[in-house]
Write a protein that holds these residues in place. Structure first.
Motif, PDB file in Angstrom:
ATOM      1  N   SER A 124      34.479  32.692  38.341  1.00 33.05           N
ATOM      2  CA  SER A 124      34.819  33.842  39.341  1.00 33.05           C
ATOM      3  C   SER A 124      36.033  33.322  40.045  1.00 33.05           C
ATOM      4  O   SER A 124      36.918  33.854  40.622  1.00 33.05           O
ATOM      5  CB  SER A 124      33.640  33.847  40.413  1.00 33.05           C
TER       6      SER A 124
ATOM      7  N   GLN B 208      39.052  33.654  37.984  1.00 38.48           N
ATOM      8  CA  GLN B 208      39.588  35.261  38.078  1.00 38.48           C
ATOM      9  C   GLN B 208      40.418  35.249  39.393  1.00 38.48           C
ATOM     10  O   GLN B 208      41.375  36.148  39.514  1.00 38.48           O
ATOM     11  CB  GLN B 208      38.418  36.033  37.874  1.00 38.48           C
ATOM     12  N   THR B 209      39.627  35.059  40.477  1.00 41.26           N
ATOM     13  CA  THR B 209      40.005  35.191  41.740  1.00 41.26           C
ATOM     14  C   THR B 209      41.898  34.814  42.056  1.00 41.26           C
ATOM     15  O   THR B 209      42.678  35.290  42.227  1.00 41.26           O
ATOM     16  CB  THR B 209      39.422  34.532  42.928  1.00 41.26           C
TER      17      THR B 209
ATOM     18  N   ARG C 215      44.082  36.615  39.673  1.00 41.12           N
ATOM     19  CA  ARG C 215      44.225  37.794  40.320  1.00 41.12           C
ATOM     20  C   ARG C 215      45.450  37.781  41.543  1.00 41.12           C
ATOM     21  O   ARG C 215      46.379  38.624  41.571  1.00 41.12           O
ATOM     22  CB  ARG C 215      42.939  38.633  40.935  1.00 41.12           C
ATOM     23  N   GLU C 216      45.232  36.676  42.326  1.00 50.07           N
ATOM     24  CA  GLU C 216      46.262  36.354  43.423  1.00 50.07           C
ATOM     25  C   GLU C 216      47.546  36.238  42.752  1.00 50.07           C
ATOM     26  O   GLU C 216      48.486  36.659  43.330  1.00 50.07           O
ATOM     27  CB  GLU C 216      45.538  35.190  44.096  1.00 50.07           C
TER      28      GLU C 216
ATOM     29  N   ASP D 221      44.346  42.091  36.660  1.00 52.70           N
ATOM     30  CA  ASP D 221      44.245  43.384  37.108  1.00 52.70           C
ATOM     31  C   ASP D 221      42.653  43.776  37.402  1.00 52.70           C
ATOM     32  O   ASP D 221      42.424  44.506  38.108  1.00 52.70           O
ATOM     33  CB  ASP D 221      44.782  44.490  36.257  1.00 52.70           C
ATOM     34  N   GLY D 222      41.911  43.238  36.258  1.00 53.03           N
ATOM     35  CA  GLY D 222      40.508  43.532  36.352  1.00 53.03           C
ATOM     36  C   GLY D 222      39.736  42.930  37.602  1.00 53.03           C
ATOM     37  O   GLY D 222      40.299  42.261  38.581  1.00 53.03           O
ATOM     38  N   SER D 223      38.486  43.339  37.467  1.00 54.88           N
ATOM     39  CA  SER D 223      37.595  42.829  38.632  1.00 54.88           C
ATOM     40  C   SER D 223      37.197  41.299  38.509  1.00 54.88           C
ATOM     41  O   SER D 223      37.094  40.796  37.368  1.00 54.88           O
ATOM     42  CB  SER D 223      36.208  43.699  38.601  1.00 54.88           C
ATOM     43  N   VAL D 224      36.735  40.854  39.688  1.00 53.90           N
ATOM     44  CA  VAL D 224      36.171  39.356  39.736  1.00 53.90           C
ATOM     45  C   VAL D 224      34.702  39.584  39.576  1.00 53.90           C
ATOM     46  O   VAL D 224      33.784  39.957  40.403  1.00 53.90           O
ATOM     47  CB  VAL D 224      36.588  38.756  40.846  1.00 53.90           C
ATOM     48  N   ASP D 225      34.308  39.420  38.206  1.00 54.88           N
ATOM     49  CA  ASP D 225      33.008  39.520  37.820  1.00 54.88           C
ATOM     50  C   ASP D 225      32.231  38.285  37.588  1.00 54.88           C
ATOM     51  O   ASP D 225      30.984  38.448  37.016  1.00 54.88           O
ATOM     52  CB  ASP D 225      32.743  40.858  36.817  1.00 54.88           C
TER      53      ASP D 225
ATOM     54  N   THR E 161      40.204  38.340  31.114  1.00 59.32           N
ATOM     55  CA  THR E 161      40.525  36.798  31.456  1.00 59.32           C
ATOM     56  C   THR E 161      41.264  36.053  30.616  1.00 59.32           C
ATOM     57  O   THR E 161      42.222  35.242  30.967  1.00 59.32           O
ATOM     58  CB  THR E 161      39.273  36.325  32.110  1.00 59.32           C
TER      59      THR E 161
END
Length: 611
Positions: A461, A464-465, A468-469, A474-478, A485
């Motif tokens: 997580s 991924q965060t 994204r930053e 582009d996807g969600s943080v799951d 990822t």
């Protein structure tokens, strides 16, 4: 205080601009030779000189001005469409276009922009390919040449004008004429770069004006009126277009009165010198702080009176400096610092006993060596103290300020040093410094392990965060390490010249959470490099190359290494690597040269941490 550097740079540029504007008007032209200005005329200047507004209630408003007239763009579509063909008749491919660039962008387009700004004299930094604050300020300066609002965004339109053969050289007659065409009538309540430029020019000519803030206040109006009187005209608090044209001529008349304005350079006027008789927002801010700390009684009126002088002298007595009642830039910095002690407090007593003085970037000597030794002792820095207050020292001081819950200025005020040298000074703890990093950083009590496709959990997580930053994911943080990822990790690795494994190793994650990660638009290397992990005890040509790079950047003293130590990863090399890691924003500055560390240190972007 955080905007100090930007304001200082803009102020310095304004003074240069003022000199350039001297060619706008004939040498024998004076205010007295101009017709009486028609005050009913309201020329609307297209860059920020309007009265500052609050954040708009309408969320669709394209921009907002802050309290100093600076622009924040809220709607990118308001700028331009982002792409303009360089030359429709060019034989180049269709990919030959200008792409909108702004603060934080990286890549070859930014390099080209910086090269052109440097060529024309607007930019004074290095060609790094990183759109930093110096690049933004250079863009703002060029924006003045064609009368647009100073957004600091290099739009396609701006770049088309910038790369044109007709683009004016900074400080040239063409530039001065372009700026001169943008004069607008200024009066009480206005704010922005035009007001600031006028204020600095008035100060340069000796007119009594202590507060160059970009705000057209009463003091500014009085100085403008004195300029009119100097030419034998009636007092006038409105800065007409004719008045400004005369003000920026090379032979503009200096102030003939007995009260001269401070003669300090723009650098020293970042926070102005204030003394009895001064007025304005800086005085009011200083008074409020003196009252809060118990050095002064009464109200913060904004007028520097006898009570303010007495309060300043009491604060100076605590610092052990000359008690003249004058607020210099250094004193102003220490007064507003969050660690400034209350009157008769334990910290104040410690300052008196220790004889501490303000230390900041550029300082050197025994006091700096002692400061560095204490920072190393408490764990905020690594390496050998060298008595030079540079990037690594600034970073270490900021870490200590963070641990104390203070504003991270990187400046070691007397009061901060009293806290640093106290017996109960906090030692470095990742948990104590975590808050300032925010959500993009992982909790420091979590042990980092290598993760790859198929992994899941908190480490994923956080990874991924951060991805994204940075713009790679582009996807969600799951918390699930899936193909997206893995692809994002490979993209980072490709940009850094690392093997594209898609696996987030421990050192990869540590680097990812630093400030040394390229954006997706940046390619640090065109092909995979052959970096290998180096640590204490290693030797060979790769170690020697690392040492050479470290002493080129100022982190390793070549004279401290014997001939036998060149090419040997010894304690000095380890300390130099740790210092560089701190400057890069590494949380775990362990002195080991990981392949990710080397990808940055051997890239063109390494100049960003040069001492």
């Amino acid at each position: 205080m955080r905007n100090r550097a930007a304001l200082f740079f803009l102020a310095a540029l304004c003074v240069l601009c003022a000199a350039a504007l001297g060619g706008c008007t004939a040498a024998d032209e004076t205010v007295s030779s101009q017709p009486t200005p028609d005050l009913s005329v309201n020329i609307s200047v297209p860059y920020a000189t309007a009265v500052p507004t609050e954040a708009p209630a309408d969320p669709d408003s394209p921009f907002v001005l802050d309290s100093e007239g600076r622009v924040t763009v809220l709607d990118d579509g308001w700028i331009d469409d982002g792409f303009i063909a360089v030359d429709e008749n060019s034989s180049d491919s269709a990919e030959n276009y200008y792409m909108q660039l702004r603060l934080g962008d990286q890549g070859q387009e930014v390099q080209a922009l910086q090269n052109r700004l440097l060529e024309l004299g607007y930019y004074r930094g290095g060609v790094t390919g990183v759109f930093d604050t110096l690049t933004e300020q250079a863009v703002q300066l060029f924006e003045l040449s064609y009368g647009t609002m100073q957004t600091g965004i290099a739009t396609a339109t701006l770049q088309e004008l910038l790369f044109a053969e007709s683009a004016p050289q900074y400080s040239s007659m063409a530039y001065a004429a372009a700026i001169g065409g943008n004069y607008s009538q200024l009066q009480l309540g206005d704010a922005g770069s035009s007001v600031l430029a006028m204020q600095y020019r008035l100060q340069e000519l000796g007119y009594p004006l202590s507060n160059a803030s970009g705000q057209y206040d009463r003091e500014t109006a009085a100085a403008v009126s004195l300029f009119f009187e100097r030419y034998g005209n009636d007092p006038n608090e409105v800065a007409s277009v004719e008045m400004q044209s005369a003000l920026f001529t090379q032979d503009a008349l200096t102030y003939a009165g007995t009260t001269m304005a401070p003669t300090a350079t723009p650098a020293a006027q970042n926070e102005p010198t204030l003394s009895e008789g001064s007025s304005g927002s800086y005085v009011q801010q200083a008074q409020a702080r003196l009252i809060e700390l118990g050095y002064m009684q009464g109200s913060a009126s904004g007028t520097f009176d006898a009570a303010t002088t007495a309060g300043v002298m009491a604060f100076q007595q605590m610092l052990g400096v000359t008690q003249d009642g004058v607020i210099t830039q250094s004193l102003y910095t220490q007064l507003l610092d969050g660690s400034a002690p209350a009157y008769n407090s334990a910290v104040a007593e410690a300052i008196r006993a220790g004889g501490y003085t303000l230390l900041e970037e550029g300082a050197s000597g025994d006091a700096v060596t002692r400061l560095q030794s204490r920072l190393v002792e408490l764990g905020y820095a690594n390496g050998t103290p060298n008595g030079s207050y540079a990037n690594a020292t600034v970073s270490a001081v900021m870490l200590f300020q963070r641990a104390c819950g203070l504003e991270e200025t990187g400046v070691a005020t007397a009061s901060l040093q009293a806290l640093l040298y106290a017996a109960d000074a906090p030692t470095y703890s990742p948990a104590a410094t975590q808050a300032a990093y925010g959500d993009r950083y992982y909790p420091y009590d979590i042990v980092i392990n290598e993760i790859a496709e198929g992994s899941s959990g908190e480490l994923v997580s956080y990874l991924q965060t951060r991805l994204r930053e940075l713009g790679y994911l582009d996807g969600s943080v799951d918390g699930q390490y899936g193909p997206a990822t893995s692809a994002a990790v490979r993209a980072v690795q490709a940009n850094m010249g690392l093997p594209e494994t898609g696996v987030a190793s421990v050192t990869f994650q540590e680097n990812l959470y630093s400030n040394a990660v390229p954006s997706p638009s940046t390619v640090m290397y065109g092909e995979t490099q052959n970096f290998e992990l180096m640590r204490l005890g290693d030797s060979g040509e790769m170690v020697e190359n690392l040492q050479r790079q470290l002493w080129e950047l100022g982190y390793l003293d070549r004279e401290q290494l014997t001939d036998d130590e060149v090419g040997v990863y010894n304690d000095l090399t380890q300390a130099a690597v740790a210092d560089a890691q701190l400057a890069m924003g590494y949380v775990n500055a362990n002195g080991e040269a990981s392949i990710e560390f080397q990808s940055f240190i051997f890239s063109q972007y390494c100049s960003l941490i040069r001492k």
